[in-house]
Design a protein around this motif. Structure first.
Motif, short mmCIF file in Angstrom:
data_model
loop_
_atom_site.label_atom_id
_atom_site.label_comp_id
_atom_site.label_asym_id
_atom_site.label_seq_id
_atom_site.Cartn_x
_atom_site.Cartn_y
_atom_site.Cartn_z
N THR A 84 0.82 -1.21 0.00
CA THR A 84 0.00 0.00 0.00
C THR A 84 0.86 1.27 0.00
N PHE A 85 2.15 1.13 0.23
CA PHE A 85 3.06 2.28 0.17
C PHE A 85 3.42 2.53 -1.29
N VAL A 86 3.57 3.79 -1.65
CA VAL A 86 3.72 4.15 -3.07
C VAL A 86 4.91 3.46 -3.73
N THR A 87 6.00 3.28 -3.02
CA THR A 87 7.18 2.66 -3.63
C THR A 87 6.89 1.22 -4.05
N ARG A 88 6.29 0.44 -3.17
CA ARG A 88 5.95 -0.95 -3.51
C ARG A 88 4.81 -1.01 -4.51
N LYS A 89 3.87 -0.08 -4.40
CA LYS A 89 2.79 -0.02 -5.38
C LYS A 89 3.39 0.13 -6.77
N ILE A 90 4.39 0.99 -6.90
CA ILE A 90 5.04 1.22 -8.19
C ILE A 90 5.82 -0.01 -8.63
N THR A 91 6.68 -0.54 -7.77
CA THR A 91 7.54 -1.65 -8.21
C THR A 91 6.74 -2.91 -8.51
N MET A 92 5.70 -3.16 -7.74
CA MET A 92 4.86 -4.33 -8.01
C MET A 92 4.10 -4.15 -9.32
N ALA A 93 3.56 -2.95 -9.55
CA ALA A 93 2.84 -2.70 -10.80
C ALA A 93 3.77 -2.79 -12.00
N VAL A 94 4.98 -2.28 -11.89
CA VAL A 94 5.95 -2.37 -12.99
C VAL A 94 6.24 -3.84 -13.30
N ALA A 95 6.43 -4.64 -12.26
CA ALA A 95 6.69 -6.08 -12.47
C ALA A 95 5.49 -6.74 -13.16
N LYS A 96 4.29 -6.40 -12.74
CA LYS A 96 3.10 -6.99 -13.34
C LYS A 96 2.89 -6.51 -14.77
N ILE A 97 3.19 -5.25 -15.04
CA ILE A 97 3.10 -4.74 -16.41
C ILE A 97 4.11 -5.46 -17.30
N LYS A 98 5.31 -5.63 -16.81
CA LYS A 98 6.35 -6.33 -17.57
C LYS A 98 5.91 -7.76 -17.91
N GLN A 99 5.21 -8.41 -16.98
CA GLN A 99 4.77 -9.80 -17.19
C GLN A 99 3.41 -9.88 -17.91
N GLY A 100 2.85 -8.73 -18.29
CA GLY A 100 1.58 -8.73 -19.00
C GLY A 100 0.37 -8.98 -18.12
N LEU A 101 0.52 -8.84 -16.81
CA LEU A 101 -0.58 -9.09 -15.88
C LEU A 101 -1.40 -7.84 -15.56
N GLU A 102 -0.83 -6.68 -15.84
CA GLU A 102 -1.52 -5.40 -15.66
C GLU A 102 -1.16 -4.52 -16.83
N ASP A 103 -1.97 -3.48 -17.04
CA ASP A 103 -1.72 -2.55 -18.14
C ASP A 103 -1.15 -1.22 -17.67
N CYS A 104 -1.51 -0.78 -16.46
CA CYS A 104 -1.24 0.59 -16.08
C CYS A 104 -1.14 0.75 -14.57
N ILE A 105 -0.35 1.73 -14.14
CA ILE A 105 -0.29 2.15 -12.74
C ILE A 105 -1.16 3.40 -12.63
N TYR A 106 -2.00 3.45 -11.61
CA TYR A 106 -2.78 4.64 -11.30
C TYR A 106 -2.16 5.27 -10.08
N ILE A 107 -1.78 6.54 -10.21
CA ILE A 107 -0.94 7.18 -9.20
C ILE A 107 -1.44 8.59 -8.90
N GLY A 108 -1.07 9.12 -7.76
CA GLY A 108 -1.45 10.47 -7.37
C GLY A 108 -0.41 11.50 -7.81
N ASN A 109 0.13 12.22 -6.87
CA ASN A 109 1.03 13.34 -7.13
C ASN A 109 2.41 12.87 -7.61
N LEU A 110 2.66 13.03 -8.89
CA LEU A 110 3.95 12.63 -9.47
C LEU A 110 5.11 13.48 -8.99
N ASP A 111 4.81 14.69 -8.56
CA ASP A 111 5.86 15.63 -8.22
C ASP A 111 6.17 15.70 -6.73
N ALA A 112 5.50 14.87 -5.92
CA ALA A 112 5.84 14.81 -4.49
C ALA A 112 7.27 14.31 -4.38
#
Length: 172
Positions: free
Chosen positions: A19-47
């Motif tokens: 649930t922390f943004v860092t793991r949310k990102i790394t897990m989503a990237v891994a799933k996108i790479k494996q074709g299990l997800e299409d996209c990460i939905y994220i809040g403030n990119l500039d934080a």
């Protein structure tokens, strides 16, 4: 009574909760790479955050407890990196380059090769009390404890993505 206080800035690792943004990102990237997800939905990119590796902070806590006097210490890298930068490095680790288009809540990140949207800003993920910048000063810990973080930000992101790729591959 020996009572010290450690103020620890964001300390991350591959076992950080998803649930922390860092793991949310790394897990989503891994799933996108494996074709299990299409996209990460994220809040403030500039934080911007002062992100360090948890193993470095554990060493810092140990050093605090070894110090001859109880005291208050800040453990931090003294560097800030944006959520956007974290995302770019995470995708780079799986061979994808992100190109940004739009702005604000209309901003998206596209995979340079395919043109597919892999990052979407979603207002639901903006925090009502968002802090734009978190930056720590660990100069006292450096001076009195000899502590300094050892893991660079790119190394941290690389390790987190690599471990989530392993986890996602083992799910398949």
């Amino acid at each position: 009574m020996f009572a010290s206080n450690g103020i620890l800035f964001n300390h991350e690792s591959p076992i950080r909760g998803e649930t922390f943004v860092t793991r949310k990102i790394t897990m989503a990237v891994a799933k996108i790479k494996q074709g299990l997800e299409d996209c990460i939905y994220i809040g403030n990119l500039d934080a911007k955050r002062d992100w360090g590796h948890a193993k470095d902070y554990v060493e810092g806590m140990w050093r605090i407890m070894q110090h001859n006097e109880a005291d208050d210490f800040v453990l931090a890298t003294g560097e800030t990196h944006s959520v956007r930068e974290f995302i770019e490095l995470a995708f780079k680790e799986v061979g994808m380059q992100i190109e940004w288009q739009g702005d604000g809540t209309s901003e998206v990140g596209l995979d340079h090769k395919s043109g597919k949207t892999v990052v979407t800003v979603d207002p639901r993920y903006f925090r009502p009390t968002e802090v734009d910048l978190l930056l720590g000063d660990a100069s006292k810990a450096r001076k009195l404890l000899g502590w300094k973080h050892k893991t660079s930000f790119p190394e941290l992101v690389k390790e987190m993505v690599r471990e989530d790729l392993k986890a996602v591959e083992s799910m398949s």
